[in-house]
Design an enzyme around this catalytic site. Structure first.
Site, short mmCIF file in Angstrom:
data_model
loop_
_atom_site.label_atom_id
_atom_site.label_comp_id
_atom_site.label_asym_id
_atom_site.label_seq_id
_atom_site.Cartn_x
_atom_site.Cartn_y
_atom_site.Cartn_z
N LEU A 111 0.83 -1.10 0.01
CA LEU A 111 0.23 0.05 -0.01
C LEU A 111 0.95 1.29 -0.22
CD1 LEU A 111 -2.75 -0.98 2.70
CD2 LEU A 111 -2.99 -1.01 0.26
N ASP A 112 0.32 2.21 -0.74
CA ASP A 112 1.14 3.43 -0.55
C ASP A 112 1.43 4.16 0.81
OD1 ASP A 112 1.39 3.48 -3.47
OD2 ASP A 112 -0.51 4.80 -3.57
N GLN A 113 2.42 5.05 0.89
CA GLN A 113 2.70 5.39 2.35
C GLN A 113 1.55 6.22 2.98
OE1 GLN A 113 2.93 8.66 3.85
NE2 GLN A 113 3.04 9.57 1.67
#
Ligand code: URA
Length: 251
Positions: A111-113
């Protein structure tokens, strides 16, 4: 049922080298059913074994399957570039299981930050491969907060398919619905790089910068309401069944 030496059990669960594990046992820091066991070679049936190490309760797991409620501001990388790693949210034994170069659990996909929500982790290579393989089409449900109001034409485009910049083949949401003025729910059965953000941009809207994207469900497994951001827990047999269950009952 196969028995294992207690030091081997601790070693397999990530409590350090065999020497460190033997030391923990000899110092009386490992208990089973409330009794310190001081002989590292004493054998126990590992499956289902409960023990404590330095007062922390633990249960033997042949393979590790966990869920983490990923908070915003963490990277899904072992070697993060800017933000702390999600792996710092896990106890040391889970990060060290198995020892060697490929020690510990790995996230199933990333997942993106700035994305929050349900993330699975495991040290079972086959499971990771199966869950991340595009062939398996495990549906993932995302809750999106958009910068601009969501309208019906955006929902229809997301359902009928949008073209992203790296592939002429359109990608479509398996399910999609407006959930509020600026919010929508979107189900994807594939996982291209930044796919949700790019799909939302392709219909002329934009995912809100911080925590505008939240993964609430994988297969039939819903992120439990009592698992707060930053917390993790073992997957139960029922959770594992829910993940392999195919149908996403809609957004
Ligand atoms: N799609 C995105 O754009 N970001 C994520 O983190 C997950 C899906």
């Amino acid at each position: 049922m196969v028995s294992m030496q207690l030091q081997e059990i601790l070693f397999s669960q990530g409590f350090g080298t065999r020497r460190v594990c033997a030391g923990l046992i000899q110092q009386g820091l490992v208990t089973i059913a409330g009794t310190p066991i001081v002989d590292p070679a004493m054998e126990f049936v590992a499956i289902g074994l409960h023990f404590t190490v330095q007062g922390t309760p633990w249960q033997y797991h042949e393979k590790a399957y966990l869920m983490l409620h990923k908070p915003a501001g963490y990277e899904c990388s072992q070697k993060p570039s800017t933000y702390p790693s999600i792996y710092t949210l896990l106890p040391a034994p889970i990060r060290q299981r198995g020892g060697g170069a490929a020690a510990g659990v790995q996230a199933v996909g990333r997942l993106d930050q700035d994305t929050t929500g349900l993330l699975l982790l495991s040290d079972d290579g086959k499971f990771i491969h199966r869950m991340s393989s595009p062939k398996h089409h495990v549906p993932k449900v995302y809750q999106v907060t958009a910068k601009h109001p969501v309208d019906e034409s955006q929902i229809q485009k997301l359902l009928s398919g949008v073209v992203l910049d790296d592939d002429p083949k359109p990608v479509r949401a398996a399910a999609c619905g407006k959930t509020g003025e600026n919010t929508l729910s979107l189900t994807l059965t594939e996982g291209k790089y930044h796919q949700v953000k790019r799909m939302i941009a392709a219909v002329g809207n934009r995912v809100e910068d911080m925590a505008g994207l939240h993964r609430s469900q994988i297969g039939e497994l819903v992120l439990p309401a009592d698992l707060k951001a930053g917390q993790w827990r073992w997957l139960t047999a029922q959770d594992l069944l829910a993940i392999s269950a195919k149908p996403a009952s809609g957004a």
